[in-house]
Scaffold this motif. Structure first.
Motif, PDB file in Angstrom:
ATOM      1  N   ASN A 149      15.961  -5.132  46.994  1.00 39.32           N
ATOM      2  CA  ASN A 149      15.659  -5.255  45.498  1.00 39.32           C
ATOM      3  C   ASN A 149      16.362  -6.405  44.871  1.00 39.32           C
ATOM      4  OD1 ASN A 149      14.123  -4.938  43.293  1.00 39.32           O
ATOM      5  ND2 ASN A 149      15.404  -3.089  42.635  1.00 39.32           N
ATOM      6  N   ASN A 150      17.669  -6.457  45.311  1.00 36.57           N
ATOM      7  CA  ASN A 150      18.648  -7.535  44.672  1.00 36.57           C
ATOM      8  C   ASN A 150      18.282  -8.767  45.179  1.00 36.57           C
ATOM      9  OD1 ASN A 150      20.304  -6.049  42.624  1.00 36.57           O
ATOM     10  ND2 ASN A 150      21.167  -5.033  44.479  1.00 36.57           N
ATOM     11  N   ARG A 157      10.983  -8.905  35.166  1.00 40.25           N
ATOM     12  CA  ARG A 157      11.507 -10.337  35.555  1.00 40.25           C
ATOM     13  C   ARG A 157      12.931 -10.216  35.201  1.00 40.25           C
ATOM     14  NH1 ARG A 157       8.561 -14.130  36.791  1.00 40.25           N
ATOM     15  NH2 ARG A 157       9.942 -15.710  36.031  1.00 40.25           N
ATOM     16  N   ARG A 158      13.726 -10.562  36.075  1.00 40.18           N
ATOM     17  CA  ARG A 158      15.247 -10.341  36.194  1.00 40.18           C
ATOM     18  C   ARG A 158      15.811 -11.876  36.165  1.00 40.18           C
ATOM     19  NH1 ARG A 158      19.149  -6.259  35.953  1.00 40.18           N
ATOM     20  NH2 ARG A 158      21.069  -6.695  37.387  1.00 40.18           N
ATOM     21  N   ARG A 195      11.670 -11.115  40.571  1.00 39.67           N
ATOM     22  CA  ARG A 195      11.097  -9.775  40.194  1.00 39.67           C
ATOM     23  C   ARG A 195      12.050  -8.755  40.535  1.00 39.67           C
ATOM     24  NH1 ARG A 195       6.200 -12.612  40.911  1.00 39.67           N
ATOM     25  NH2 ARG A 195       6.233 -12.314  43.447  1.00 39.67           N
ATOM     26  N   TYR A 196      12.288  -7.794  39.799  1.00 35.18           N
ATOM     27  CA  TYR A 196      13.229  -6.789  40.096  1.00 35.18           C
ATOM     28  C   TYR A 196      12.574  -5.264  39.773  1.00 35.18           C
ATOM     29  CZ  TYR A 196      17.981  -4.676  39.971  1.00 35.18           C
ATOM     30  OH  TYR A 196      19.001  -3.889  40.157  1.00 35.18           O
ATOM     31  N   SER A 224      15.021 -10.277  44.064  1.00 35.97           N
ATOM     32  CA  SER A 224      14.838 -10.598  42.536  1.00 35.97           C
ATOM     33  C   SER A 224      15.739 -12.031  42.339  1.00 35.97           C
ATOM     34  CB  SER A 224      15.681  -9.751  41.668  1.00 35.97           C
ATOM     35  OG  SER A 224      16.889  -9.577  41.806  1.00 35.97           O
TER      36      SER A 224
END
Lengths: 260, 281
Positions: free
Chosen positions: B263-264, B20-21, B272-273, B267
């Motif tokens: 991905n960025n 969790r980012r 989520r990352y 997130s």
């Protein structure tokens, strides 16, 4: 395959994103043309007015400057010369017959000559003029506090706004005349630096800067400071005058509150 | 160089963990801010176009702008020039003169960069002030939350180790090599510093210089004029802030793409990352 599906989904989302961005940007221009959008964005003006009044109140003074800061030539914007026959005749005889009427919701309607105005106690202030376009210019103004004139006319309790009627016709030649006008609420109108100015830098107000009398409302932007004033009217609301938004530029979409 | 699989985050090289980012507050504040900044920049250019010149001091010394965009009708048509002090640069087509519906027209910034596109100061101001309120409230709430819930202390303030690692991190970024595995759980020192400067430096500065342009605010707080050296200097700083934001935005986008765009982006939407699991090594 899962990867293919994921890839397709990502491509789809990327396209949606790109299309969304483009639509948003060209959309904002299109949205700007819709009256409800302008009205909604304009609601922010009330918030700004409330917030600024909270900090500035009725008496915080605009900064005043030194003689050395005065610009050699005070930039004129908007009408440079009303150039009507009537106005030119007034220029020719030094505005000896110019009258400023004070009417509407007052106990004692007035009709003031330039000499009568100059006989009242005056205020001189070196202030910065901020144009809505972004530039600033510093000048020395002498005039009668508007509060003095309003007190002499005895404003009725129902009055909320002071409207300034001007001699410059903004309509194209041949069209129905549209004279410049502006308005302030009573709080801004009775601010100590709000004056009916008849001198700029120690000389009679030049034609390009609004001769013989213009408004100075130092906590507001330039378009509020009507030039060539020949009438002051006290009203309860602004909807009945011209386009109904409280001023010539307001009728073209500018905010009525011009403290920012 | 990162491969395209890396960029799109399609083919993680080994086992991965999902962390969790970003907190939900960060994610909401981020996107509200992104929209605000876009509207503020473009409507700001619209406002600038009403008088495309910048000055120093309280008032405008019209013959001595520090930056100006002008149009000049020469023998071979309309030319647009950008002046930096006395230095003149021909910027026809982009600054000073650009095409509006196919016709070369004098304007500071081109129509595609301004909101609304046509010259329309009144509407530019409405958009600008509406977005400015949202930007200020959003920024303030985020800053308060970041201080209160420890996001500032935990994730943003650089540690001594971060500062020591800074030269190394700069070199790694220049080589386009980004932290992986456990190191990617945290913001690196360059991220921390740039986010801190933007959120707690540039943000308040752009707001304060913007407010200094308001004559009523100058009556309420004349200290603002003293602080920034006059209204026109404040306007110039405000302009520089806007382009600092724009510069940050460009670098930010490049970094987001090179260090794994999908991905960025994901997130910052879901929180989520995906990071590589290097515990098994």
């Amino acid at each position: 395959m899962a990867t293919d599906r994921a890839l397709a989904r990502r491509r789809f989302l990327a396209r949606i994103g790109a299309a969304g961005t483009l639509l948003t940007l060209s959309g904002c221009t299109k949205l700007s043309q819709k009256p409800w959008v302008a009205n909604l964005l304009g609601e922010v003006e009330k918030l700004t007015l409330r917030a600024q009044r909270l900090f500035a109140g009725s008496h915080a003074l605009a900064p005043e400057y030194a003689e050395a800061d005065i610009a050699p030539d005070f930039r004129a914007n908007g009408t440079q010369d009303p150039a009507s026959d009537a106005y030119s005749a007034h220029v020719a005889n030094g505005f000896a017959d110019w009258r400023i009427t004070v009417s509407g919701l007052v106990e004692h309607p007035l009709s003031l000559s330039l000499a009568a105005l100059k006989a009242l106690p005056s205020r001189t202030q070196i202030t910065r003029h901020d144009c809505v376009e972004g530039w600033s210019c510093i000048g020395k103004w002498t005039g009668v506090p508007l509060a003095t004139v309003l007190a002499a006319a005895k404003v009725r309790p129902q009055a909320r706004y002071v409207v300034f009627h001007c001699a410059d016709n903004m309509a194209a030649a041949g069209d129905v005349p549209q004279f410049y006008y502006e308005s302030l609420d009573l709080l801004e109108a009775t601010h100590p630096q709000t004056i009916l100015a008849y001198e700029l830098n120690g000389a009679p107000l030049p034609v390009k800067n609004g001769a013989p009398v213009r408004l100075r409302a130092e906590r507001q932007l330039g378009y509020k400071m009507a030039k060539y004033i020949n009438g002051i009217e006290l009203v309860t609301d602004l909807s009945g005058i011209a386009g109904g938004r409280g001023g010539y530029w307001e009728d073209q979409g500018y905010s009525w509150y011009a403290g920012i | 160089m990162p491969s395209w699989q890396r960029i799109f985050g399609l083919a993680p090289p080994g086992p991965v963990i999902v962390v969790r980012r970003h907190a939900v507050v960060t994610r909401i504040a981020h996107w509200v801010n992104a929209v605000c900044l876009l509207v503020l920049l473009m409507s700001g250019l619209q406002i600038f176009n009403a008088h495309p010149a910048l000055y120093l001091g309280e008032a405008s010394e019209f013959t001595r702008p520090v930056l100006a965009m002008t149009a000049w009708e020469g023998p071979d048509g309309l030319k647009g020039y950008t002046w930096i002090g006395q230095h003149r640069i021909n910027t026809t087509g982009l600054l000073g003169v650009s095409n509006v519906e196919g016709v070369a027209t004098p304007r500071g910034f081109p129509a595609w960069a301004t909101l609304p596109a046509p010259q329309w100061l009144a509407m530019g101001r409405l958009w600008h002030f509406a977005a400015a309120w949202l930007f200020a409230v959003n920024g303030l709430l985020f800053a308060l939350w970041a201080v209160w819930r420890g996001h500032l202390r935990r994730d943003l303030l650089p540690t001594r180790r971060d500062l020591k690692a800074l030269p190394h991190t700069v070199i790694e970024h220049l080589k386009l090599r980004f932290p992986k595995g456990d190191a990617a759980r945290r913001y690196n020192s360059l991220q921390k510093l740039s986010y801190l400067i933007v959120i707690f430096g540039l943000g308040p500065l752009v707001l304060a210089t913007g407010l200094t342009m308001s004559p009523t605010m100058d009556a309420a707080f004349p200290q603002l004029l003293w602080l920034f050296g006059g209204r026109q200097t404040a306007r110039t700083i405000h302009f520089l802030c806007a382009f600092s934001f724009f510069g940050f935005f460009l670098v930010h986008i490049v970094m987001v793409v090179l260090s794994g765009a999908w991905n960025n982006l994901k997130s910052m939407i879901t929180g989520r990352y995906v990071i590589e699991d290097n515990h098994g090594d």
